[in-house]
Design a protein around this motif. Structure first.
Motif, PDB file in Angstrom:
ATOM      1  N   ASP A 109       0.833  -1.210   0.000  1.00  0.00           N
ATOM      2  CA  ASP A 109       0.000   0.000   0.000  1.00  0.00           C
ATOM      3  C   ASP A 109       0.864   1.256   0.000  1.00  0.00           C
ATOM      4  O   ASP A 109       0.601   2.223  -0.728  1.00  0.00           O
ATOM      5  CB  ASP A 109      -0.941   0.005   1.212  1.00  0.00           C
ATOM      6  CG  ASP A 109      -2.091  -0.975   1.054  1.00  0.00           C
ATOM      7  OD1 ASP A 109      -2.265  -1.495  -0.071  1.00  0.00           O
ATOM      8  OD2 ASP A 109      -2.803  -1.225   2.040  1.00  0.00           O
ATOM      9  N   THR A 161       1.190   4.197  -2.903  1.00  0.00           N
ATOM     10  CA  THR A 161       0.969   5.599  -2.531  1.00  0.00           C
ATOM     11  C   THR A 161       2.108   6.471  -3.050  1.00  0.00           C
ATOM     12  O   THR A 161       1.888   7.538  -3.630  1.00  0.00           O
ATOM     13  CB  THR A 161       0.851   5.742  -1.006  1.00  0.00           C
ATOM     14  OG1 THR A 161      -0.248   4.951  -0.549  1.00  0.00           O
ATOM     15  CG2 THR A 161       0.622   7.201  -0.616  1.00  0.00           C
ATOM     16  N   SER A 166      -4.624  12.391   1.660  1.00  0.00           N
ATOM     17  CA  SER A 166      -4.428  11.771   2.977  1.00  0.00           C
ATOM     18  C   SER A 166      -5.696  11.842   3.816  1.00  0.00           C
ATOM     19  O   SER A 166      -6.006  10.913   4.578  1.00  0.00           O
ATOM     20  CB  SER A 166      -3.277  12.450   3.718  1.00  0.00           C
ATOM     21  OG  SER A 166      -3.553  13.822   3.926  1.00  0.00           O
ATOM     22  N   PHE A 167      -6.472  12.922   3.673  1.00  0.00           N
ATOM     23  CA  PHE A 167      -7.734  13.043   4.416  1.00  0.00           C
ATOM     24  C   PHE A 167      -8.694  11.918   4.027  1.00  0.00           C
ATOM     25  O   PHE A 167      -9.284  11.254   4.895  1.00  0.00           O
ATOM     26  CB  PHE A 167      -8.375  14.402   4.141  1.00  0.00           C
ATOM     27  CG  PHE A 167      -9.817  14.491   4.585  1.00  0.00           C
ATOM     28  CD1 PHE A 167     -10.124  14.669   5.929  1.00  0.00           C
ATOM     29  CD2 PHE A 167     -10.859  14.381   3.673  1.00  0.00           C
ATOM     30  CE1 PHE A 167     -11.461  14.736   6.342  1.00  0.00           C
ATOM     31  CE2 PHE A 167     -12.178  14.448   4.070  1.00  0.00           C
ATOM     32  CZ  PHE A 167     -12.478  14.629   5.418  1.00  0.00           C
ATOM     33  N   SER A 221      -7.922   9.068   2.601  1.00  0.00           N
ATOM     34  CA  SER A 221      -7.348   7.789   2.995  1.00  0.00           C
ATOM     35  C   SER A 221      -7.668   7.475   4.449  1.00  0.00           C
ATOM     36  O   SER A 221      -8.055   6.343   4.789  1.00  0.00           O
ATOM     37  CB  SER A 221      -5.834   7.820   2.770  1.00  0.00           C
ATOM     38  OG  SER A 221      -5.240   6.626   3.195  1.00  0.00           O
ATOM     39  N   LYS A 222      -7.525   8.484   5.323  1.00  0.00           N
ATOM     40  CA  LYS A 222      -7.840   8.282   6.748  1.00  0.00           C
ATOM     41  C   LYS A 222      -9.337   8.065   6.961  1.00  0.00           C
ATOM     42  O   LYS A 222      -9.748   7.288   7.836  1.00  0.00           O
ATOM     43  CB  LYS A 222      -7.348   9.483   7.555  1.00  0.00           C
ATOM     44  CG  LYS A 222      -5.829   9.569   7.632  1.00  0.00           C
ATOM     45  CD  LYS A 222      -5.364  10.808   8.367  1.00  0.00           C
ATOM     46  CE  LYS A 222      -3.839  10.894   8.384  1.00  0.00           C
ATOM     47  NZ  LYS A 222      -3.365  12.148   9.035  1.00  0.00           N
ATOM     48  N   TRP A 223     -10.153   8.753   6.184  1.00  0.00           N
ATOM     49  CA  TRP A 223     -11.599   8.581   6.291  1.00  0.00           C
ATOM     50  C   TRP A 223     -11.976   7.139   5.952  1.00  0.00           C
ATOM     51  O   TRP A 223     -12.744   6.507   6.675  1.00  0.00           O
ATOM     52  CB  TRP A 223     -12.292   9.567   5.350  1.00  0.00           C
ATOM     53  CG  TRP A 223     -13.800   9.539   5.415  1.00  0.00           C
ATOM     54  CD1 TRP A 223     -14.576   8.885   6.332  1.00  0.00           C
ATOM     55  CD2 TRP A 223     -14.713  10.193   4.519  1.00  0.00           C
ATOM     56  NE1 TRP A 223     -15.918   9.088   6.063  1.00  0.00           N
ATOM     57  CE2 TRP A 223     -16.020   9.886   4.956  1.00  0.00           C
ATOM     58  CE3 TRP A 223     -14.541  11.002   3.404  1.00  0.00           C
ATOM     59  CZ2 TRP A 223     -17.157  10.366   4.305  1.00  0.00           C
ATOM     60  CZ3 TRP A 223     -15.669  11.489   2.760  1.00  0.00           C
ATOM     61  CH2 TRP A 223     -16.957  11.171   3.213  1.00  0.00           C
ATOM     62  N   TRP A 224     -11.403   6.622   4.851  1.00  0.00           N
ATOM     63  CA  TRP A 224     -11.759   5.246   4.440  1.00  0.00           C
ATOM     64  C   TRP A 224     -11.280   4.206   5.462  1.00  0.00           C
ATOM     65  O   TRP A 224     -11.845   3.120   5.546  1.00  0.00           O
ATOM     66  CB  TRP A 224     -11.161   4.914   3.075  1.00  0.00           C
ATOM     67  CG  TRP A 224     -11.545   5.794   1.914  1.00  0.00           C
ATOM     68  CD1 TRP A 224     -10.808   5.964   0.795  1.00  0.00           C
ATOM     69  CD2 TRP A 224     -12.722   6.598   1.723  1.00  0.00           C
ATOM     70  NE1 TRP A 224     -11.434   6.828  -0.079  1.00  0.00           N
ATOM     71  CE2 TRP A 224     -12.624   7.224   0.469  1.00  0.00           C
ATOM     72  CE3 TRP A 224     -13.853   6.862   2.489  1.00  0.00           C
ATOM     73  CZ2 TRP A 224     -13.589   8.083  -0.046  1.00  0.00           C
ATOM     74  CZ3 TRP A 224     -14.822   7.735   2.001  1.00  0.00           C
ATOM     75  CH2 TRP A 224     -14.694   8.331   0.763  1.00  0.00           C
ATOM     76  N   GLU A 225     -10.244   4.535   6.238  1.00  0.00           N
ATOM     77  CA  GLU A 225      -9.720   3.596   7.223  1.00  0.00           C
ATOM     78  C   GLU A 225     -10.390   3.730   8.586  1.00  0.00           C
ATOM     79  O   GLU A 225     -10.116   2.937   9.487  1.00  0.00           O
ATOM     80  CB  GLU A 225      -8.204   3.818   7.384  1.00  0.00           C
ATOM     81  CG  GLU A 225      -7.405   3.430   6.144  1.00  0.00           C
ATOM     82  CD  GLU A 225      -5.946   3.841   6.248  1.00  0.00           C
ATOM     83  OE1 GLU A 225      -5.557   4.366   7.317  1.00  0.00           O
ATOM     84  OE2 GLU A 225      -5.191   3.631   5.275  1.00  0.00           O
ATOM     85  N   SER A 226     -11.248   4.745   8.749  1.00  0.00           N
ATOM     86  CA  SER A 226     -11.895   4.986  10.041  1.00  0.00           C
ATOM     87  C   SER A 226     -13.173   4.162  10.173  1.00  0.00           C
ATOM     88  O   SER A 226     -13.615   3.504   9.225  1.00  0.00           O
ATOM     89  CB  SER A 226     -12.226   6.470  10.186  1.00  0.00           C
ATOM     90  OG  SER A 226     -13.322   6.821   9.346  1.00  0.00           O
ATOM     91  N   ASN A 244     -16.132   4.763   7.634  1.00  0.00           N
ATOM     92  CA  ASN A 244     -15.947   4.397   6.231  1.00  0.00           C
ATOM     93  C   ASN A 244     -17.286   4.041   5.589  1.00  0.00           C
ATOM     94  O   ASN A 244     -17.937   3.076   5.990  1.00  0.00           O
ATOM     95  CB  ASN A 244     -14.998   3.190   6.146  1.00  0.00           C
ATOM     96  CG  ASN A 244     -14.726   2.775   4.710  1.00  0.00           C
ATOM     97  OD1 ASN A 244     -14.845   3.574   3.797  1.00  0.00           O
ATOM     98  ND2 ASN A 244     -14.363   1.513   4.532  1.00  0.00           N
TER      99      ASN A 244
END
Length: 595
Positions: free
Chosen positions: A156, A160, A447-448, A450-455, A458
């Motif tokens: 991953d 990136t 990055s925002f 990416s973090k949203w999808w990992e929270s 999601n």
């Protein structure tokens, strides 16, 4: 029994930059220069073709937007179809590294041909770019996949970093090729794209000692042995569903019809040469029915028969997941049809209808902002080059020298550009400058998301698609509002176009990265190549429609208004976004637990 890693590959992972193999950054820069060339040329094409022949400082060819859109749509559509063949050739014959070199060399010739600015050289250059992309596009990412085989925890991060190379290349290519083309001459912009394509090819070729056996020519004996082991094990991820003779006939028929339609559209408009019947031998409501449209509809029906026939032969879970992929592919067409206006109608809009002249304090503020926007990322990437040099100059000195020449040239052009703009009393922002906003906003917001999808917040795949389409529509809605009520010949504030690119990019970040990810999750391993082909087909159709509809900007503006044109691309994506949100329960059921 675990597979042993060859010594060359172990050595490969000993040379690291920022925690990853140095070879990844060779691929990073190879992709960066390829994207520099691709987007640098792409941002010029419509502008060059439609620029007036007389009455301007930098004349183009004076084509109509309709003809230019037809040519661009076919070119963009073919770019997503040839990689299917290029991937197969690399898998069976050349290997990934040779495919990348072959593709890059062909694209270099394509850019060189376009710099000649004759009609034949333009068409020949575009054809070479389509063929070269077919070899290059699927196989450079395949090298990364092979490089990180057995190291999923690193993959991953590798993609990136690689994706940042894509955006860096697009950013600098559109900025610098666009600036040279608009300020000095078109051939300078097209030529610069070709120079960096050549240098990118050269630095990749000279770095081959870093890669060992990775991406090499396929070992047929080894492939046959692996296939025999797989068949002997009897392990299959789904029931066997070979292509029947009927399937193969449908594949050939739909492929031929599709290619003929793509090529016939610009050829019939520009050269008045019809490869397909101009009209059918029957009328529709008293009017002759278009021959190309009728054949396209026949091809679509045959393709649907093929898809339905194949899907119906699978077990329920596999069948349901394939249906989900097809639904997502359907909405993907609407997204790219609208999003790719950035390469067609929005170029014409930025040139003819946006107030791009700044004076006094406004010019100073823009030039300072543009300096930071250009110099800061260039310094960061130059630092990465320095780290790569420290690790690899003893093993691949030639490749590193080529990269130093590349960056020295980029720095020279950037400094010349910035000094030139600061010396003027006023600044006219280039048409191509607005296109770099997409890459800039991706870097800022990636990055925002990416973090949203990992929270834990999601959202489901359907909601991500819905957000992407609605945000895209809002961007066009802002353009429709900003251009409403303006007098004929008046200019629109550039803030509307900047905001539109912001919302378009936010929509892209919601939807674009998900497509291939969900195909890989939903489709059995044996079918991934076929379904990736279908996915690229959906994007190709979207790109072709983008060119066709984008070419209608002048016609719709004259008959109705510019605001009406943008309203079309407001209503369609928002409507599609609402529909896919309503389909969320059905899609979740069809996906059978895949998230």
């Amino acid at each position: 029994m675990a597979a042993t890693v060859p010594a060359a590959e172990n050595d490969f992972f000993k040379s690291k930059v920022l925690g990853h193999p140095a070879g990844l950054f060779v691929l990073f820069f190879t992709e960066m220069w390829e994207r520099f060339s691709f987007y640098g040329m792409r941002v010029l094409l419509i502008n060059f073709l439609t620029m007036a022949i007389v009455g301007v400082d930098n004349p183009g060819w004076g084509w109509s937007a309709e003809n230019a859109g037809a040519l661009f749509g076919t070119y963009a559509g073919l770019l997503y179809l040839t990689p299917i063949a290029g991937g197969i050739i690399a898998d069976k014959i050349t290997g990934y590294r040779w495919a990348v070199v072959i593709g890059a060399a062909i694209m270099t010739l394509g850019h060189a041909s376009m710099a000649l600015e004759t009609e034949f050289s333009l068409y020949f250059g575009l054809a070479l770019l389509v063929i070269g992309t077919g070899f290059f596009k699927p196989n450079i990412t395949s090298i990364i996949s092979e490089m990180y085989d057995g190291k999923p925890d690193k993959k991953d991060g590798a993609y990136t970093i690689f994706y940042m190379g894509v955006n860096a290349g697009a950013f600098f290519g559109m900025m610098l090729c666009g600036y040279l083309a608009e300020r000095v001459g078109w051939s300078w912009g097209f030529g610069l794209a070709g120079i960096f394509m050549f240098l990118g090819t050269l630095q990749f070729w000279l770095a081959k000692p870093l890669f060992g056996n990775i991406g090499g020519v396929p070992d047929k004996a080894k492939l046959a042995e692996e296939k025999a082991k797989e068949e002997a094990s009897g392990v299959k991820d789904h029931s066997h569903n070979p292509f029947t003779l009927f399937d193969k006939i449908l594949v050939v028929a739909t492929s031929v019809i599709g290619l003929l339609y793509l090529i016939n559209d610009p050829v019939s408009r520009i050269a008045n040469l019809n490869l397909l019947p101009a009209v059918m031998p029957f009328d529709f409501q008293g009017e002759p029915f278009s021959g190309p449209l009728a054949l396209a509809l026949i091809g679509l029906v045959l393709f649907l028969v093929l898809v339905i026939s194949r899907i119906s032969r699978y077990a329920k879970v596999v069948r349901d997941r394939l249906i989900a992929v097809i639904i997502f592919a359907f909405f993907t067409v609407f997204f790219w049809m609208s999003f790719e206006q950035g390469a067609t109608s929005l170029i014409i809009f930025a040139r003819d209808s946006v107030d791009r002249v700044l004076v006094g304090a406004g010019a100073t503020v823009f030039n300072v902002f543009n300096t930071l926007l250009t110099v800061v990322p260039l310094m960061i990437i130059t630092w990465v080059l320095y780290l790569l040099w420290k690790q690899t100059y003893k093993r691949v000195l030639g490749s590193n020298i080529v990269l130093v020449i590349c960056f020295g040239t980029i720095w020279a052009i950037v400094i010349w550009m910035l000094v030139r703009e600061f010396q003027g009393d006023a600044t006219e922002i280039t048409v191509s400058w607005f296109s770099i906003l997409n890459s800039f906003f991706i870097i800022v917001f990636a990055s925002f998301f990416s973090k949203w999808w990992e929270s834990k917040y999601n959202p489901s795949a359907a909601w991500k698609y819905s957000f992407g389409l609605i945000l895209l529509g809002i961007g066009f809605g802002l353009l429709a509002f900003g251009s409403s009520g303006i007098a004929e010949g008046a200019k629109v504030s550039m803030i509307w176009l900047i905001l539109a690119y912001l919302f378009h990019t936010l929509g892209e970040l919601c939807l674009s990265p998900l497509g291939l990810s969900y195909v890989s999750k939903l489709v059995p391993a044996r079918m991934i190549a076929f379904m990736f082909g279908m996915w690229y087909l959906a994007i190709a159709i979207g790109n072709k429609l983008a060119g066709s509809f984008g070419g209608m900007v002048d016609e719709i503006t004259q008959q109705y208004s510019l605001s009406t044109f943008f309203l079309i691309f407001t209503v369609v994506p928002i409507g599609a976004g609402v529909l896919v949100a309503l389909l969320n329960p059905l899609l979740k059921k069809l996906m059978h637990g895949v998230k």
